[in-house]
Write a protein that holds these residues in place. Structure first.
Motif, PDB file in Angstrom:
ATOM      1  N   ASP A  15      66.355   9.398  26.393  1.00  0.00           N
ATOM      2  CA  ASP A  15      67.170   9.013  27.313  1.00  0.00           C
ATOM      3  C   ASP A  15      67.266  10.131  29.344  1.00  0.00           C
ATOM      4  OD1 ASP A  15      68.784   8.164  28.741  1.00  0.00           O
ATOM      5  OD2 ASP A  15      70.013   7.466  27.332  1.00  0.00           O
ATOM      6  N   PRO A  16      66.583   9.807  29.404  1.00  0.00           N
ATOM      7  CA  PRO A  16      66.507  10.040  31.188  1.00  0.00           C
ATOM      8  C   PRO A  16      67.609  10.622  31.533  1.00  0.00           C
ATOM      9  CG  PRO A  16      65.857   8.342  31.484  1.00  0.00           C
ATOM     10  CD  PRO A  16      65.589   8.641  30.030  1.00  0.00           C
ATOM     11  N   GLU A  17      69.122   9.808  30.715  1.00  0.00           N
ATOM     12  CA  GLU A  17      70.058  10.024  31.632  1.00  0.00           C
ATOM     13  C   GLU A  17      70.876  10.142  30.717  1.00  0.00           C
ATOM     14  OE1 GLU A  17      70.139   6.993  34.509  1.00  0.00           O
ATOM     15  OE2 GLU A  17      70.366   9.511  35.622  1.00  0.00           O
ATOM     16  N   PRO A  18      71.000  10.208  29.329  1.00  0.00           N
ATOM     17  CA  PRO A  18      72.013  10.167  28.548  1.00  0.00           C
ATOM     18  C   PRO A  18      73.866  10.289  28.624  1.00  0.00           C
ATOM     19  CG  PRO A  18      71.213  12.171  28.073  1.00  0.00           C
ATOM     20  CD  PRO A  18      70.877  11.855  29.085  1.00  0.00           C
ATOM     21  N   VAL A  19      74.473   9.437  27.879  1.00  0.00           N
ATOM     22  CA  VAL A  19      76.005   9.454  28.119  1.00  0.00           C
ATOM     23  C   VAL A  19      76.442   9.781  26.757  1.00  0.00           C
ATOM     24  CG1 VAL A  19      77.933   8.117  28.648  1.00  0.00           C
ATOM     25  CG2 VAL A  19      75.889   7.333  29.924  1.00  0.00           C
ATOM     26  N   VAL A  20      77.230  10.608  26.990  1.00  0.00           N
ATOM     27  CA  VAL A  20      77.356  11.501  25.448  1.00  0.00           C
ATOM     28  C   VAL A  20      78.714  11.468  24.911  1.00  0.00           C
ATOM     29  CG1 VAL A  20      77.607  13.652  23.603  1.00  0.00           C
ATOM     30  CG2 VAL A  20      75.283  12.995  24.685  1.00  0.00           C
ATOM     31  N   PHE A  21      79.674  11.390  23.940  1.00  0.00           N
ATOM     32  CA  PHE A  21      80.771  10.255  23.656  1.00  0.00           C
ATOM     33  C   PHE A  21      80.984  11.244  22.252  1.00  0.00           C
ATOM     34  CE2 PHE A  21      81.938   8.043  27.435  1.00  0.00           C
ATOM     35  CZ  PHE A  21      82.567   8.202  28.273  1.00  0.00           C
ATOM     36  N   PHE A  22      82.014  12.069  22.041  1.00  0.00           N
ATOM     37  CA  PHE A  22      82.756  12.200  21.283  1.00  0.00           C
ATOM     38  C   PHE A  22      84.129  11.842  20.200  1.00  0.00           C
ATOM     39  CE2 PHE A  22      80.978  15.936  23.801  1.00  0.00           C
ATOM     40  CZ  PHE A  22      80.459  16.355  22.559  1.00  0.00           C
ATOM     41  N   TYR A  23      83.445  11.506  18.807  1.00  0.00           N
ATOM     42  CA  TYR A  23      83.980   9.735  18.742  1.00  0.00           C
ATOM     43  C   TYR A  23      84.598  10.037  17.012  1.00  0.00           C
ATOM     44  CZ  TYR A  23      84.949   4.669  17.784  1.00  0.00           C
ATOM     45  OH  TYR A  23      85.513   3.530  17.646  1.00  0.00           O
ATOM     46  N   GLY A  24      85.870   9.546  16.609  1.00  0.00           N
ATOM     47  CA  GLY A  24      86.125  10.275  15.128  1.00  0.00           C
ATOM     48  C   GLY A  24      86.341   8.738  13.983  1.00  0.00           C
ATOM     49  N   GLY A  25      87.381   8.897  13.158  1.00  0.00           N
ATOM     50  CA  GLY A  25      88.398   9.916  12.947  1.00  0.00           C
ATOM     51  C   GLY A  25      88.269  10.451  14.792  1.00  0.00           C
ATOM     52  N   ASP A 314      82.168  -3.220  40.086  1.00  0.00           N
ATOM     53  CA  ASP A 314      81.316  -3.119  39.053  1.00  0.00           C
ATOM     54  C   ASP A 314      81.471  -2.176  38.301  1.00  0.00           C
ATOM     55  OD1 ASP A 314      78.605  -3.877  38.578  1.00  0.00           O
ATOM     56  OD2 ASP A 314      77.494  -2.932  39.931  1.00  0.00           O
ATOM     57  N   TYR A 315      82.266  -2.603  37.476  1.00  0.00           N
ATOM     58  CA  TYR A 315      82.413  -2.616  36.264  1.00  0.00           C
ATOM     59  C   TYR A 315      81.595  -1.808  34.348  1.00  0.00           C
ATOM     60  CZ  TYR A 315      85.258   0.281  32.080  1.00  0.00           C
ATOM     61  OH  TYR A 315      85.701   1.136  31.478  1.00  0.00           O
ATOM     62  N   GLU A 316      80.832  -0.535  35.160  1.00  0.00           N
ATOM     63  CA  GLU A 316      80.384  -0.956  33.370  1.00  0.00           C
ATOM     64  C   GLU A 316      80.788  -0.184  32.349  1.00  0.00           C
ATOM     65  OE1 GLU A 316      77.925  -0.882  30.491  1.00  0.00           O
ATOM     66  OE2 GLU A 316      76.777  -1.563  33.030  1.00  0.00           O
ATOM     67  N   PRO A 317      81.609  -0.762  31.484  1.00  0.00           N
ATOM     68  CA  PRO A 317      81.698   0.263  30.182  1.00  0.00           C
ATOM     69  C   PRO A 317      81.050   0.606  29.796  1.00  0.00           C
ATOM     70  CG  PRO A 317      81.005  -2.634  29.824  1.00  0.00           C
ATOM     71  CD  PRO A 317      80.665  -2.131  31.117  1.00  0.00           C
ATOM     72  N   ILE A 318      80.033   0.979  29.303  1.00  0.00           N
ATOM     73  CA  ILE A 318      78.962   2.168  28.604  1.00  0.00           C
ATOM     74  C   ILE A 318      79.530   2.794  28.745  1.00  0.00           C
ATOM     75  CG2 ILE A 318      77.196   2.721  28.262  1.00  0.00           C
ATOM     76  CD1 ILE A 318      76.357  -0.149  27.981  1.00  0.00           C
ATOM     77  N   LEU A 319      79.871   3.344  29.870  1.00  0.00           N
ATOM     78  CA  LEU A 319      79.865   4.728  31.032  1.00  0.00           C
ATOM     79  C   LEU A 319      81.241   5.491  30.343  1.00  0.00           C
ATOM     80  CD1 LEU A 319      78.902   4.631  34.616  1.00  0.00           C
ATOM     81  CD2 LEU A 319      77.147   5.161  32.104  1.00  0.00           C
ATOM     82  N   ASP A 320      82.010   4.166  29.952  1.00  0.00           N
ATOM     83  CA  ASP A 320      83.417   4.531  29.594  1.00  0.00           C
ATOM     84  C   ASP A 320      83.689   4.562  27.998  1.00  0.00           C
ATOM     85  OD1 ASP A 320      84.141   5.307  32.109  1.00  0.00           O
ATOM     86  OD2 ASP A 320      85.811   3.834  32.135  1.00  0.00           O
ATOM     87  N   SER A 321      82.789   3.924  27.202  1.00  0.00           N
ATOM     88  CA  SER A 321      83.158   3.911  26.099  1.00  0.00           C
ATOM     89  C   SER A 321      83.776   2.847  25.372  1.00  0.00           C
ATOM     90  CB  SER A 321      83.208   5.395  24.989  1.00  0.00           C
ATOM     91  OG  SER A 321      83.099   4.696  23.028  1.00  0.00           O
ATOM     92  N   THR A 322      84.035   1.900  26.709  1.00  0.00           N
ATOM     93  CA  THR A 322      85.338   0.656  26.043  1.00  0.00           C
ATOM     94  C   THR A 322      84.724  -0.406  25.454  1.00  0.00           C
ATOM     95  OG1 THR A 322      84.902   0.448  28.352  1.00  0.00           O
ATOM     96  CG2 THR A 322      87.212   1.773  27.931  1.00  0.00           C
ATOM     97  N   GLU A 323      85.442  -1.073  25.045  1.00  0.00           N
ATOM     98  CA  GLU A 323      85.332  -2.411  25.006  1.00  0.00           C
ATOM     99  C   GLU A 323      85.543  -3.800  25.592  1.00  0.00           C
ATOM    100  OE1 GLU A 323      86.581  -0.550  22.392  1.00  0.00           O
ATOM    101  OE2 GLU A 323      84.873  -0.126  21.514  1.00  0.00           O
ATOM    102  N   VAL A 324      84.957  -4.501  26.691  1.00  0.00           N
ATOM    103  CA  VAL A 324      85.961  -5.142  27.804  1.00  0.00           C
ATOM    104  C   VAL A 324      86.536  -6.743  27.451  1.00  0.00           C
ATOM    105  CG1 VAL A 324      85.006  -6.874  29.562  1.00  0.00           C
ATOM    106  CG2 VAL A 324      84.313  -4.826  29.560  1.00  0.00           C
ATOM    107  N   ILE A 325      86.326  -6.488  26.072  1.00  0.00           N
ATOM    108  CA  ILE A 325      86.784  -7.673  25.499  1.00  0.00           C
ATOM    109  C   ILE A 325      87.634  -7.843  24.373  1.00  0.00           C
ATOM    110  CG2 ILE A 325      86.695 -10.534  24.498  1.00  0.00           C
ATOM    111  CD1 ILE A 325      85.360 -10.561  27.169  1.00  0.00           C
ATOM    112  N   PRO A 326      88.675  -7.674  24.659  1.00  0.00           N
ATOM    113  CA  PRO A 326      89.993  -7.210  23.809  1.00  0.00           C
ATOM    114  C   PRO A 326      89.748  -7.617  22.110  1.00  0.00           C
ATOM    115  CG  PRO A 326      90.971  -7.723  25.898  1.00  0.00           C
ATOM    116  CD  PRO A 326      89.305  -8.373  25.689  1.00  0.00           C
TER     117      PRO A 326
END
Length: 326
Positions: A15-25, A314-326
């Motif tokens: 991936d030329p521009e990887p976004v890495v999140f640490f998630y759980g648990g 112009d919000y991009e949820p993937i960059l924040d690891s969020t879900e737009v639709i609750p």
């Protein structure tokens, strides 16, 4: 971890521009692994989702490298402690202050809420923003819960939740008229889809643009689907080898698909609440979109006059690891 870190590094290099999140648990149960990854991989963006109770197990220099931190907190003290345990609210706020005042973390700190029967969406979102959180994101406690059944959820949604959404919308638009966009993630994401860029898939990107590497090295379409066979799409050695997911027919044909995107991949494959529950959540989702749609013209005018900047909406949820639709 049951895989070689070098395999992860090789995977991310694809991936030329990887976004890495640490998630759980809870990822901070293993701070040594977090440090190893951050020291050995290059990422466009680092993020973490945590309850914040073990924050000091990770040295400040690593916190300062995060672009976004999501802290789990459900609103006012009474609500948070009811769902997460006595004293959790104050512990999370101590972490928030520590990150911002002592660590000097320049990251955005997002309040990650679970919204249930005891929640008041207007009260709890406005409260969290007043505490210094940069954004607030929430998910409804629906589908995999015994707090209520679909009928009870729907009754609560109609009588309490949706009126609160309307109040939040009015506040959001009033602040927008002053040139300030509140960090209310579902509103930013929904208005982005209405006014700028529609979604062609589930907004969080699950199974297409976002994947999770499980502790055993499997690559998952969704980070919560750790045992469901349909969600395994590859592994760290081979990468993603098969990811061919489809939405429920009703979502594919829905007039709001470009805004909702199908809401949640997991719920399409695991209908714990059955068809009745799927329909109940869908009704609340559509009603939420319609409430925000009523304010669409106001935002269009603010954008046209330059009061609100397009890039801020112009919000991009993937960059924040969020879900737009609750």
């Amino acid at each position: 971890m049951q895989y070689d870190l070098e395999d992860l590094r090789a995977l991310l290099r694809r991936d030329p521009e990887p976004v890495v999140f640490f998630y759980g648990g809870e990822p901070l149960l293993n701070p040594a692994y977090i440090m190893k990854v951050m020291d050995s991989v290059k990422a466009k963006r680092f993020g973490i989702q945590t309850n914040g109770l073990l924050a000091k197990r990770l040295p400040p220099e690593y916190w300062r490298r995060f672009d976004v931190v999501l802290l789990s907190i459900d609103g006012v003290e009474e609500v948070t402690d009811r769902y997460r345990g006595r004293g959790v609210y104050r512990a999370v706020l101590r972490t928030l202050r520590w990150l911002k005042e002592e660590v000097g973390c320049r990251c955005e700190v997002v309040a990650r809420m679970a919204v249930g029967r005891a929640s008041d969406i207007y009260r709890d979102v406005s409260h969290l923003l007043s505490l210094g959180f940069d954004k607030v994101h929430w998910q409804l406690n629906a589908v995999w819960t015994d707090e209520w059944d679909p009928r009870e959820f729907l009754e609560w949604g109609r009588s309490r939740y949706l009126p609160g959404i309307a109040r939040l919308r009015d506040w959001f638009l009033a602040e927008a008229a002053r040139g300030r966009l509140l960090g209310i993630v579902p509103f930013l994401g929904i208005y982005r889809a209405m006014l700028l860029r529609p979604y062609d898939w589930i907004p969080c990107g699950a199974g297409r643009r976002a994947f999770a590497v499980n502790t055993d090295g499997r690559i998952l379409a969704c980070p919560i689907a750790v045992s469901e066979r349909w969600a395994t799409v590859g592994d760290v050695k081979r990468g993603v080898v098969k990811a061919d997911f489809k939405l429920d027919d009703r979502c594919s044909r829905c007039e709001y698909r470009h805004i909702c995107g199908g809401r949640c991949l997991y719920t399409h494959y695991e209908k714990y609440w059955g068809e009745e529950g799927f329909d109940a959540v869908c009704e609340i989702t559509k009603a939420t979109i319609r409430i925000l749609e009523e304010g669409k013209g106001v935002l269009e005018d603010l954008l046209a006059r330059g009061v609100v900047r397009q890039e801020d909406l112009d919000y991009e949820p993937i960059l924040d690891s969020t879900e737009v639709i609750p």
